[in-house]
Motif scaffolding. Structure first.
Motif, PDB file in Angstrom:
ATOM      1  N   TYR A  24       0.857  -1.180   0.000  1.00 55.33           N
ATOM      2  CA  TYR A  24       0.000   0.000   0.000  1.00 55.33           C
ATOM      3  C   TYR A  24       0.892   1.228   0.000  1.00 55.33           C
ATOM      4  N   ARG A  25       0.646   2.132  -0.920  1.00 58.66           N
ATOM      5  CA  ARG A  25       1.399   3.381  -0.965  1.00 58.66           C
ATOM      6  C   ARG A  25       0.484   4.512  -0.524  1.00 58.66           C
ATOM      7  N   ASP A  26       0.877   5.209   0.529  1.00 60.22           N
ATOM      8  CA  ASP A  26       0.127   6.357   1.024  1.00 60.22           C
ATOM      9  C   ASP A  26       0.356   7.509   0.049  1.00 60.22           C
ATOM     10  N   PRO A  27      -0.684   7.905  -0.718  1.00 56.18           N
ATOM     11  CA  PRO A  27      -0.464   8.917  -1.758  1.00 56.18           C
ATOM     12  C   PRO A  27      -0.024  10.271  -1.222  1.00 56.18           C
ATOM     13  N   GLU A  28      -0.539  10.703  -0.079  1.00 58.30           N
ATOM     14  CA  GLU A  28      -0.145  12.014   0.465  1.00 58.30           C
ATOM     15  C   GLU A  28       1.333  12.021   0.838  1.00 58.30           C
ATOM     16  N   ARG A  29       1.774  10.990   1.540  1.00 62.74           N
ATOM     17  CA  ARG A  29       3.190  10.918   1.925  1.00 62.74           C
ATOM     18  C   ARG A  29       4.084  10.786   0.698  1.00 62.74           C
ATOM     19  N   PHE A  30       3.631  10.011  -0.292  1.00 66.27           N
ATOM     20  CA  PHE A  30       4.418   9.815  -1.507  1.00 66.27           C
ATOM     21  C   PHE A  30       4.631  11.139  -2.240  1.00 66.27           C
ATOM     22  N   TRP A  31       3.557  11.886  -2.481  1.00 67.44           N
ATOM     23  CA  TRP A  31       3.660  13.129  -3.248  1.00 67.44           C
ATOM     24  C   TRP A  31       4.354  14.241  -2.482  1.00 67.44           C
TER      25      TRP A  31
END
Length: 69
Positions: A24-31
């Motif tokens: 699972y990739r946390d989109p907020e943390r990723f961006w």
């Protein structure tokens, strides 16, 4: 546990079952460029909606809970 290749796919969609392991990739943390944005999780529950959509409840190996992934 089911291997990735055992999942039924339809038009590029993949479905997971309880106790499968997923990334699972946390989109907020990723961006935002933050560290630890990708987690190994176990599927705890699947929720199928009338519209045909599916959401998952995930249990990260590090602890915690991710609803509606």
């Amino acid at each position: 546990m089911h291997a990735y290749s055992e999942h039924a796919t339809t038009k590029g969609k993949v479905s997971y079952q309880r106790d499968d392991f997923v990334l699972y990739r946390d989109p907020e943390r990723f961006w935002r460029g933050e560290a630890n944005h990708t987690l190994v999780c176990r599927v705890s529950r699947t929720n199928t909606y009338v519209s045909g959509g599916v959401r998952y409840t995930l249990l990260p190996m590090q602890g915690g809970l991710i609803n509606d992934a």
